[in-house]
Motif scaffolding. Structure first.
Motif, mmCIF file in Angstrom:
data_model
loop_
_atom_site.group_PDB
_atom_site.id
_atom_site.type_symbol
_atom_site.label_atom_id
_atom_site.label_comp_id
_atom_site.label_asym_id
_atom_site.label_seq_id
_atom_site.Cartn_x
_atom_site.Cartn_y
_atom_site.Cartn_z
ATOM 1 N N GLU A 194 -12.765 -6.318 -3.145
ATOM 2 C CA GLU A 194 -12.684 -5.030 -3.842
ATOM 3 C C GLU A 194 -13.138 -3.879 -2.945
ATOM 4 O O GLU A 194 -12.499 -2.826 -2.899
ATOM 5 C CB GLU A 194 -13.504 -5.078 -5.126
ATOM 6 N N VAL A 195 -14.237 -4.072 -2.212
ATOM 7 C CA VAL A 195 -14.731 -3.014 -1.330
ATOM 8 C C VAL A 195 -13.748 -2.772 -0.184
ATOM 9 O O VAL A 195 -13.421 -1.627 0.131
ATOM 10 C CB VAL A 195 -16.136 -3.374 -0.784
ATOM 11 N N VAL A 196 -13.262 -3.848 0.421
ATOM 12 C CA VAL A 196 -12.356 -3.702 1.561
ATOM 13 C C VAL A 196 -11.063 -3.002 1.148
ATOM 14 O O VAL A 196 -10.587 -2.099 1.839
ATOM 15 C CB VAL A 196 -12.065 -5.077 2.208
ATOM 16 N N SER A 222 -1.819 -5.242 9.469
ATOM 17 C CA SER A 222 -2.060 -3.802 9.542
ATOM 18 C C SER A 222 -1.900 -3.170 8.170
ATOM 19 O O SER A 222 -1.441 -3.806 7.228
ATOM 20 C CB SER A 222 -1.079 -3.161 10.531
ATOM 21 N N THR A 223 -2.301 -1.921 8.108
ATOM 22 C CA THR A 223 -1.980 -1.119 6.928
ATOM 23 C C THR A 223 -0.914 -0.126 7.355
ATOM 24 O O THR A 223 -0.977 0.451 8.439
ATOM 25 C CB THR A 223 -3.201 -0.366 6.374
ATOM 26 N N PRO A 262 1.038 -3.569 -1.785
ATOM 27 C CA PRO A 262 0.219 -2.379 -2.002
ATOM 28 C C PRO A 262 -1.254 -2.754 -2.158
ATOM 29 O O PRO A 262 -1.599 -3.744 -2.812
ATOM 30 C CB PRO A 262 0.764 -1.790 -3.305
ATOM 31 N N LEU A 263 -2.131 -1.977 -1.521
ATOM 32 C CA LEU A 263 -3.563 -2.243 -1.601
ATOM 33 C C LEU A 263 -4.070 -2.176 -3.034
ATOM 34 O O LEU A 263 -4.991 -2.910 -3.406
ATOM 35 C CB LEU A 263 -4.326 -1.255 -0.724
ATOM 36 N N THR A 264 -3.472 -1.325 -3.856
ATOM 37 C CA THR A 264 -3.910 -1.242 -5.248
ATOM 38 C C THR A 264 -3.643 -2.551 -5.990
ATOM 39 O O THR A 264 -4.425 -2.940 -6.850
ATOM 40 C CB THR A 264 -3.200 -0.082 -5.982
ATOM 41 N N THR A 265 -2.578 -3.239 -5.632
ATOM 42 C CA THR A 265 -2.274 -4.525 -6.270
ATOM 43 C C THR A 265 -3.297 -5.572 -5.871
ATOM 44 O O THR A 265 -3.772 -6.338 -6.714
ATOM 45 C CB THR A 265 -0.859 -4.993 -5.887
ATOM 46 N N VAL A 266 -3.659 -5.600 -4.587
ATOM 47 C CA VAL A 266 -4.680 -6.551 -4.131
ATOM 48 C C VAL A 266 -5.993 -6.276 -4.860
ATOM 49 O O VAL A 266 -6.664 -7.198 -5.329
ATOM 50 C CB VAL A 266 -4.867 -6.467 -2.600
ATOM 51 N N ARG A 267 -6.355 -4.992 -4.969
ATOM 52 C CA ARG A 267 -7.595 -4.626 -5.656
ATOM 53 C C ARG A 267 -7.537 -4.998 -7.136
ATOM 54 O O ARG A 267 -8.505 -5.534 -7.686
ATOM 55 C CB ARG A 267 -7.864 -3.125 -5.505
ATOM 56 N N ASP A 268 -6.408 -4.761 -7.793
ATOM 57 C CA ASP A 268 -6.277 -5.093 -9.214
ATOM 58 C C ASP A 268 -6.382 -6.594 -9.458
ATOM 59 O O ASP A 268 -7.030 -7.042 -10.406
ATOM 60 C CB ASP A 268 -4.945 -4.578 -9.765
ATOM 61 N N VAL A 269 -5.767 -7.388 -8.594
ATOM 62 C CA VAL A 269 -5.837 -8.845 -8.736
ATOM 63 C C VAL A 269 -7.270 -9.320 -8.496
ATOM 64 O O VAL A 269 -7.791 -10.153 -9.240
ATOM 65 C CB VAL A 269 -4.847 -9.537 -7.773
#
Length: 145
Positions: A78-80, A105-106, A127-134
């Motif tokens: 979540e932090v990353v 990479s991003t 998408p980074l938001t998807t990784v964070r949501d999961v």
């Protein structure tokens, strides 16, 4: 005739709004090309918003097991993912060994993983938001977090 036109307009606008909602967070792209006779060529695009929704359909015991196994890493993920949004277009890993090449990479607001070698090419963009949501959803289901 006017009633049919209103119905068609209503259906068309519903489809447009559903499409906009589905693709609002972007698209997860998975491209796999095998370089051999009869090799697979898989190109999959999935609306990123679908992943957290589909997680609600996973049986709770399986989701709980995954949450338990990943629980110690969820706060880090979540932090990353939150911090990576501040570093667009950054390469974190770029390794070449002969004809093998791996890059993590991003690109914009997506995490991109590319693996290229003689046997296959694999490209994944999430998408980074998807990784964070999961990660958030797994953390919420994990006991003790």
């Amino acid at each position: 005739m006017i009633l049919a036109a209103k119905f068609a307009l209503g259906m068309a606008s519903t489809i447009v709004f559903a499409g906009v909602y589905s693709f609002r967070e972007g698209v997860i792209k998975v491209d796999v090309d095998e370089h051999r006779d009869g090799g697979s060529h898989v190109h999959l695009w999935v609306p990123a918003a679908a992943v957290p929704m589909v997680m609600h359909l996973v049986p709770k015991q399986h989701l709980r097991k995954a949450s338990e196994q990943a629980s110690e890493f969820m706060p880090l993920v979540e932090v990353v993912t939150s911090e990576l949004r501040r570093y667009p277009d950054t390469t974190f890993v770029d390794v070449e060994d002969g004809k093998d090449h791996v890059r993590v990479s991003t690109v914009g607001t997506k995490l991109q993983i590319d693996v290229v070698n003689e046997e296959e090419n694999v490209h994944v963009a999430v998408p980074l938001t998807t990784v964070r949501d999961v990660a958030h959803q797994l953390a919420a289901d994990a006991p003790g977090i």
